[in-house]
Design an enzyme around this catalytic site. Structure first.
Site, PDB file in Angstrom:
ATOM      1  N   CYS A  73      -1.966   9.024   2.779  1.00 48.29           N
ATOM      2  CA  CYS A  73      -1.919   8.585   1.381  1.00 48.29           C
ATOM      3  C   CYS A  73      -3.267   8.770   0.698  1.00 48.29           C
ATOM      4  O   CYS A  73      -3.323   9.004  -0.513  1.00 48.29           O
ATOM      5  CB  CYS A  73      -1.514   7.115   1.315  1.00 48.29           C
ATOM      6  SG  CYS A  73       0.147   6.782   1.912  1.00 48.29           S
ATOM      7  N   GLU A  83       0.885  -1.166   0.000  1.00 50.42           N
ATOM      8  CA  GLU A  83       0.000   0.000   0.000  1.00 50.42           C
ATOM      9  C   GLU A  83       0.916   1.207   0.000  1.00 50.42           C
ATOM     10  O   GLU A  83       1.574   1.502   0.983  1.00 50.42           O
ATOM     11  CB  GLU A  83      -0.915  -0.022   1.229  1.00 50.42           C
ATOM     12  CG  GLU A  83      -2.060   0.974   1.126  1.00 50.42           C
ATOM     13  CD  GLU A  83      -1.781   2.294   1.835  1.00 50.42           C
ATOM     14  OE1 GLU A  83      -1.414   3.260   1.129  1.00 50.42           O
ATOM     15  OE2 GLU A  83      -1.922   2.349   3.063  1.00 50.42           O
TER      16      GLU A  83
END
Length: 453
Positions: A260, A226
């Site tokens: 993010c 990720e």
């Protein structure tokens, strides 16, 4: 290892590094713990995982303070993060057995099915921005699936790493089943190479992800990544502007802008640009920047000096290339690695504010002619973690989110966020694989076919 408090710029507690010998011993001990744990029933595993949730809630204040002191997020956000970790522990305690039950598949055999079995030790390489959550969203499903875990946390949150290990110890998990190691990047490579380590999960930068993927791939070891993101938030002409502004700002400034999946590229039609920008200025000014331990603070410092310097450089280069700064944009003269809420408009292709991930409280406003161009701009990125669309025509927005917006998570009239019940992850340079939901727990298991004639 030693963290620096980003609000005071003062050093915190020292933590001794682990030697190569200690590293190898930890792997051997984790492997031995796994040999018994893989045969423990789901009910027994769940008892420990529910206890972990209890420990998190009982020590929430202490854990939240460690987080805030080490990486600077407002204390109220740290408290919410601890609570979310407790939720994910309870979620997998309740659902792991169902997710991993044998899957019966009729064939010409008397019996045929898929049995989901653990792999062994999984190495977790974790970042500093959500120092508890990103560990627990891996560890809860990983341990419930029957695996063991070794944590290599970011070097600037060593207190968080130690505290997380203490949660699993206090919850009664077998000794060495979850082990934190204070090790360097070079030592991390040795962990990946070890024959007892079967897989790797990493949350972090695209650069780090590519490096780990290359090594894991060469060794034929499974990995889940990720990575970064530059999430587009499309505000269509018929959107509720007040809702869109509140939501996009909340997303952009969440975690001091260091997420993010926060809104990074604000894509708006020319027809509503002026109204949107004026509301955006008012909303971003309403956030109070200051001491992250203070109750009234909404926005704390960036995690470190080098991160602030990088962000300031990206803003400067964007302005030099023609972007217009209508709010913020200057490093404040104060102690701490603070950076103010900032808005850049007239952002164009080729600018850092368009092409790169800006990891801080900076909004990039990109103006488009229509819906078609908005979608083209949204998808014009090397990333693909999340995205959102705002419109009063929910059916139309849903159709666009489901079929036209290219990302791992697409939300309508809401900010992108992770939820234990939903799969989470990205595409392209935002990584691959999924965490959370039943998808996440199946990433690190052997889907074993059993055939009985």
């Amino acid at each position: 290892m030693q963290a620096i408090n980003p609000a005071t710029e003062l050093p915190l507690k020292n933590y001794p590094d682990h030697s190569d010998a200690q590293l190898l011993e930890a792997i051997v001990q984790a492997h031995q713990a796994y040999q018994d744990w893989k045969y423990v029933s789901f009910d027994e595993r769940a008892k420990h995982m529910k206890r972990a949730a209890e420990v998190l809630r009982a020590e929430k204040d202490a854990f939240a303070k460690i987080m805030t002191e080490e990486m600077g997020k407002p204390l109220k956000d740290s408290e919410a993060e601890v609570e979310k970790c407790a939720w994910v522990c309870e979620y997998y305690a309740e659902h792991a057995a169902e997710f991993l039950k044998d899957e019966i598949i009729p064939t010409d055999a008397a019996k045929s099915y898929v049995s989901y079995r653990p792999l062994g030790i999984v190495l977790a390489i974790m970042p500093w921005n959500y120092p508890f959550w990103q560990v627990f969203r891996f560890a809860a499903p990983g341990l419930m699936a029957g695996n063991a875990a070794i944590l290599k946390h970011a070097p600037n949150v060593p207190g968080c790493a130690e505290a997380i290990e203490s949660v699993f110890k206090k919850a009664g998990f077998p000794k060495y089943l979850f082990t934190n190691l204070f090790i360097t990047n070079e030592q991390t490579s040795k962990v990946i190479e070890h024959r007892h380590v079967k897989a790797v999960t990493l949350t972090g930068s695209t650069r780090a992800g590519k490096s780990v993927a290359a090594q894991a791939g060469a060794l034929l070891k499974k990995c889940v990544l990720e990575l970064g993101g530059s999430d587009p938030y499309i505000v269509l002409e018929d959107a509720d502007l007040d809702l869109a502004v509140r939501t996009t700002v909340a997303s952009r400034l969440k975690n001091n802008g260091q997420s993010c999946i926060s809104a990074k590229r604000f894509i708006v039609p020319e027809s509503i640009k002026e109204d949107f920008e004026q509301k955006l200025i008012v909303e971003m000014k309403s956030y109070t920047m200051g001491d992250p331990l203070a109750e009234e603070t909404d926005l704390g410092p960036l995690v470190g000096k080098k991160y602030r310097e990088q962000l300031a450089d990206q803003v400067k280069r964007s302005i030099d290339a023609g972007a217009k700064c209508i709010l913020g944009g200057e490093v404040p003269d104060m102690t701490g690695y603070y950076y103010p809420p900032t808005i850049l408009t007239n952002v164009k292709k080729g600018m850092p504010a368009y092409e790169e991930e800006l990891f801080g409280p900076v909004a990039s406003v990109i103006t488009v002619k229509d819906e078609a161009e908005a979608l083209a701009v949204a998808n014009d990125t090397s990333y693909g973690l999340g995205g959102a669309i705002f419109s009063k025509d929910e059916a139309r927005a849903e159709q666009l989110a489901a079929t036209r917006l290219e990302a791992g998570s697409c939300f309508v009239n809401a900010m992108v966020q992770s939820d234990p019940r939903l799969p989470f992850g990205g595409i392209n340079e935002s990584g691959f694989g999924r965490e959370l939901s039943h998808h996440g727990i199946k990433e690190f298991v052997n889907a074993k076919t059993v055939y009985v004639k």
